[in-house]
Design an enzyme around this catalytic site. Structure first.
Site, PDB file in Angstrom:
ATOM      1  CG  ASP A 137     -12.115   1.701  -2.690  1.00 27.85           C
ATOM      2  OD1 ASP A 137     -11.200   0.695  -2.692  1.00 27.85           O
ATOM      3  OD2 ASP A 137     -12.208   2.225  -1.819  1.00 27.85           O
ATOM      4  CG  MET A 138     -11.756  -5.853  -3.175  1.00 28.70           C
ATOM      5  SD  MET A 138     -10.746  -6.308  -1.862  1.00 28.70           S
ATOM      6  CE  MET A 138     -10.109  -7.154  -3.658  1.00 28.70           C
ATOM      7  CG  ASN A 139     -10.755  -0.059   0.701  1.00 25.97           C
ATOM      8  OD1 ASN A 139      -9.653   0.961   0.822  1.00 25.97           O
ATOM      9  ND2 ASN A 139     -12.219   0.528   0.662  1.00 25.97           N
ATOM     10  CD1 TRP A 180      -3.120   0.956   0.717  1.00 26.29           C
ATOM     11  CD2 TRP A 180      -1.524   2.420   2.181  1.00 26.29           C
ATOM     12  NE1 TRP A 180      -3.596   2.755   0.465  1.00 26.29           N
ATOM     13  CE2 TRP A 180      -2.355   3.321   1.789  1.00 26.29           C
ATOM     14  CE3 TRP A 180      -0.485   2.809   2.980  1.00 26.29           C
ATOM     15  CZ2 TRP A 180      -2.271   4.182   2.120  1.00 26.29           C
ATOM     16  CZ3 TRP A 180      -0.302   3.971   3.580  1.00 26.29           C
ATOM     17  CH2 TRP A 180      -1.847   5.109   3.131  1.00 26.29           C
ATOM     18  CG  ASP A 225      -5.479   5.547  -0.508  1.00 29.76           C
ATOM     19  OD1 ASP A 225      -6.360   5.614  -2.092  1.00 29.76           O
ATOM     20  OD2 ASP A 225      -5.719   4.562  -0.249  1.00 29.76           O
TER      21      ASP A 225
HETATM   22  C1  GLA Z   1      -9.949   3.432  -0.409  1.00 23.50           C
HETATM   23  C2  GLA Z   1      -9.420   4.351  -1.564  1.00 23.50           C
HETATM   24  C3  GLA Z   1      -9.521   6.069  -1.462  1.00 23.50           C
HETATM   25  C4  GLA Z   1     -11.051   5.854  -0.802  1.00 23.50           C
HETATM   26  C5  GLA Z   1     -11.050   4.907   0.444  1.00 23.50           C
HETATM   27  C6  GLA Z   1     -12.602   5.475   0.900  1.00 23.50           C
HETATM   28  O1  GLA Z   1      -8.674   3.607   0.565  1.00 23.50           O
HETATM   29  O2  GLA Z   1      -8.238   3.456  -2.053  1.00 23.50           O
HETATM   30  O3  GLA Z   1      -9.363   6.476  -2.456  1.00 23.50           O
HETATM   31  O4  GLA Z   1     -11.773   6.469  -1.725  1.00 23.50           O
HETATM   32  O5  GLA Z   1     -11.030   3.611   0.505  1.00 23.50           O
HETATM   33  O6  GLA Z   1     -13.283   4.722   2.208  1.00 23.50           O
END
Ligand code: GLA
Length: 753
Positions: A470-472, A196, A537
């Site tokens: 998104d996918m976190n 990341w 990010d």
């Molecule tokens: C992730 C994405 C960010 C943002 C956040 C929102 O971290 O990479 O750009 O959208 O989620 O929770």
């Protein structure tokens, strides 16, 4: 063009030839992959002679005492018959056997290609495919190898289909998309790895006997290792590139054998992969994209052209992408309708074209521990509803974009409370957790139906033009009521492709941008559905140099989201000028991710000018050729983007050193020597405060003048000296005030004759 003369197949593209022969034993052997061969007379002399005795190595059979499997350049390698290099295919049949001997049994050439795998490249008007069938009759295994040629782009697409022709079940333990064996081993491997906030940084390594494995095991293509790799021959500089049209666990394996050969495999990672084929069933591997060029830059150019033409599809293909403002780093979860409208109004006035409402707009999502999975609009944030908000955004002449994260849920959500069994979680053991969220089992149709229905409802009612998907979290705790945990990561990706297919078919006009904690899923599989990807990010301008260079090594700038964010930067606390942040971000799909309303007048004016400039040269930045040039001074980095008669050059000064009389030199070796060029500079705002307590009567708004006409032959060979940077020893109207992490952008155009 693909041809077969009875003994060899020749796959020819504009600049490459790929030649396969069928050995007497029925095995396939790679004769040549490299520069285009126009006359094949005497091709028999290319391959190594088999009249070579190699100690105690096993040979094919008594009739072929010199056919050593360890020396054959296989097209699809297997285990158990004397080739001890990594197998492309590992199986278990007849209750425990794993030896496979695949021999030629047929071929056909057809126009178009095999599209069995859901995320696949498109066909072109002249696309042709060679299909070769190999069989092991005893094991009941049939393998079909597909080779699709894209002539103009010098691309060969490869994939394999494995069919169980036996009567009992066949277990696949690994199945690479291809095997590429080279007769030489003087290779340098380039890979794109990180984590990341430092995704896809280029790593270069010399290869020695043994194996290098880049194995991504997190359930997504991941930022640990991108599927993109290059092999560069030390002796000639020739380059082979490989990428995979896949978004799940993947493995790239490079093996240097003791006999001076190199094997390259790429495909689904064997980690946690086990696939059982009943009699008659088939398994298709993802497609792999191979290219050859006489240099690395050329190989990257081939990939860029191929991705723009045959991976990206739909109405946004080849279309300039809008400049966006994203609410995330401007507001985070602190969403307020009127504040958002203020941001949109300011954005519209500056020339921005798309307003993206990021996380926090739905249900109880006021922070990252609640509401994920509950896809209905928060009345607290939008008392008049999101339809009303979207109408107001459209009325400001902006497109309206929305953030979603369909694949995940918080435990603190209506979704989880109603369906606690929808998570990917082993009964009796709480799943590992990332950012308070858990993966939903989208392989279950009721789960993906729920997501499609709920989210589609919002997208249609609010007339959404853009979606950030998104996918976190990565996948852990593999388990599904639908079947074994082994093979689950692949089943998950197939289900993801089904869901993405439903959304993109239902909403063909929406511009989708994929995101995964920044750039954790930047791959060709996602690009088949979504024309853009959020790169990282980390928007710090200095960190972005490595991230964007690594990304552009294989992916075109039209796919690469790049935003100008606040100073000090949220990821580095680095203080920098807004013009320098723009100069770096301009080399991708430009966006702003900061509170535009908090900018002072100078920065507001700078942003207005940046956007106008970007729109003027947008095609060059998004669809041009990107190059990083070498510099004599390692403190100075040069980026260029070229299209038609225009080249944009960025000079990035990492550290302003005390220059001892040497000036930075602008040399553009790729320009046309026969032409004449005119060079100007993008005007920059220089804050008079940057001089501190120095007398600053030399201050010049817009920066130093730049108006140079010079021949291509000079620019290509010696280059031109730029005026000196400020180093404290005297001022002239031409002195360039750049500073640390400062930039200049030059516009180089063919001069009118
Ligand atoms: C992730 C994405 C960010 C943002 C956040 C929102 O971290 O990479 O750009 O959208 O989620 O929770």
């Amino acid at each position: 063009m693909i041809s077969f003369d009875g003994s060899i197949f020749h796959l020819a593209s504009a600049n490459s030839s790929y030649i396969i022969r069928i050995l007497e034993t029925g095995h396939l052997d790679n004769v040549h992959y490299g520069a285009r061969l126009t006359d094949l007379t005497g091709y028999e002399n290319i391959s190594e002679s088999f009249d070579l005795n190699i100690g105690t190595l096993p040979y094919a059979d008594e009739e072929h005492p010199h056919h050593f499997p360890a020396r054959i350049l296989y097209e699809y390698s297997t285990a158990g018959r004397g080739d001890d290099r990594a197998p492309s295919l590992e199986v278990c049949y007849a209750g425990g056997l794993n030896t496979l001997d695949l021999v030629f049994s047929g071929w056909r050439i057809f126009s178009g290609k095999d599209d069995s795998f859901p995320a696949h490249a498109l066909s072109g008007a002249s696309t042709e495919t060679l299909e070769i069938t190999l069989c092991d009759a005893l094991a009941g295994v049939e393998v079909r190898l597909f080779y699709t040629v894209y002539e103009e782009e010098d691309i060969i697409l490869r994939s394999a289909k494995i069919i169980n022709r036996g009567i009992s079940p066949l277990r696949l333990d690994s199945a690479a998309s291809y095997c590429l064996d080279f007769p030489f081993d003087d290779f340098i491997l380039y890979s794109y790895d990180g984590a990341w906030a430092r995704e896809r940084c280029e790593h270069r390594r010399i290869l020695y006997p043994g194996i290098v494995e880049l194995d991504s095991k997190l359930g997504c293509s991941g930022s640990e290792h991108n599927p993109l790799v290059y092999l560069e021959r030390a002796a000639t500089g020739e380059v082979y590139g490989s990428n995979l049209i896949y978004s799940g666990c993947h493995r790239e394996l490079v093996e240097v054998s003791p006999f001076g050969k190199v094997r390259l495999l790429s495909g689904i990672s064997p980690y946690c992969f086990e696939w059982t084929l009943e009699s008659g069933q088939a398994f298709c591997t993802p497609e792999a994209v191979l290219t050859y060029s006489d240099c690395k830059e050329g190989a990257a150019r081939n990939f860029h052209a191929f991705i723009n033409r045959y991976i990206v599809r739909g109405v946004w293909k080849d279309r300039e992408r809008p400049v966006l403002v994203n609410s995330w780093e401007a507001c985070f979860f602190d969403l307020d309708r009127d504040r958002l409208l203020g941001l949109a109004e300011k954005a519209s006035g500056l020339g921005i074209e798309l307003f993206v409402l990021d996380d926090g707009w739905f249900s109880s999502r006021r922070n990252d521990s609640s509401g994920l999975g509950d896809w209905w609009v928060s009345e607290e944030v939008f008392p008049d509803g999101l339809e009303d908000f979207s109408r107001r955004i459209h009325a400001l002449n902006l497109l309206f974009g929305l953030w979603i994260e369909p694949e995940m849920a918080n435990r603190d959500s209506e979704l989880y409370r109603t369906h606690p069994d929808w998570l990917v979680e082993i009964p009796g053991r709480a799943a590992a957790v990332c950012r308070h969220q858990y993966v939903l089992d989208i392989t279950r149709s009721e789960v993906s139906d729920y997501l499609f229905d709920r989210i589609s409802d919002v997208l249609s009612r609010c007339e959404v033009d853009y979606v950030k998907w998104d996918m976190n979290s990565v996948l852990t705790d593999y388990h599904s009521v639908q079947g074994s945990a082994l093979g689950y990561p692949h089943r998950y990706i197939l289900a993801l492709y089904r869901l993405l297919g439903r959304f993109t078919e239902h909403f063909p006009g929406i511009l989708f941008e994929s995101c995964a904690s920044g750039g954790n899923r930047y791959d060709l599989g996602m690009l088949c559905y979504m024309p853009q990807t959020w790169t990282s990010d980390n928007t710090d301008l200095y960190h972005r140099l490595a991230i964007q260079e690594g990304t552009l090594a294989g992916y075109p700038p039209s796919t690469m989201g790049a935003h100008v964010s606040a100073s000090p930067g949220h990821q580095s606390l680095r203080v920098s000028r807004i013009d320098s942040r723009f100069d770096v971000a301009a080399f991708g799909v430009l966006g702003y991710e900061l509170d535009l309303c908090a900018l002072d007048e100078d920065d507001t004016d700078a942003v207005r000018k940046q956007i106008a400039f970007y729109k003027e040269y947008r095609r060059v930045f998004q669809f041009g050729t990107f190059r990083r040039l070498r510099s004599a001074d390692d403190g100075v980095i040069w980026w260029t983007a070229s299209l038609g008669d225009t080249t944009i050059v960025m000079e990035y000064v990492v550290l302003n050193k005390a220059h001892t009389g040497r000036c930075d030199r602008l040399r553009l070796p790729f320009l046309d020597r026969e032409r004449t060029y005119h060079i100007t500079k993008r005007p920059v705002h220089i804050d008079p405060a940057c001089y501190g307590s120095l007398r600053n009567d030399f201050h010049k708004e817009g920066g130093e003048d730049c108006d140079i006409t010079v021949s291509g032959s000079i620019l290509c060979t010696c280059g031109i000296s730029l005026s000196p940077q400020f180093t404290g020893n005297g001022f002239f109207p031409s002195t360039r005030v750049i500073g640390d992490n400062g930039t200049r952008m030059y516009i180089v155009k063919e001069a009118e004759s």
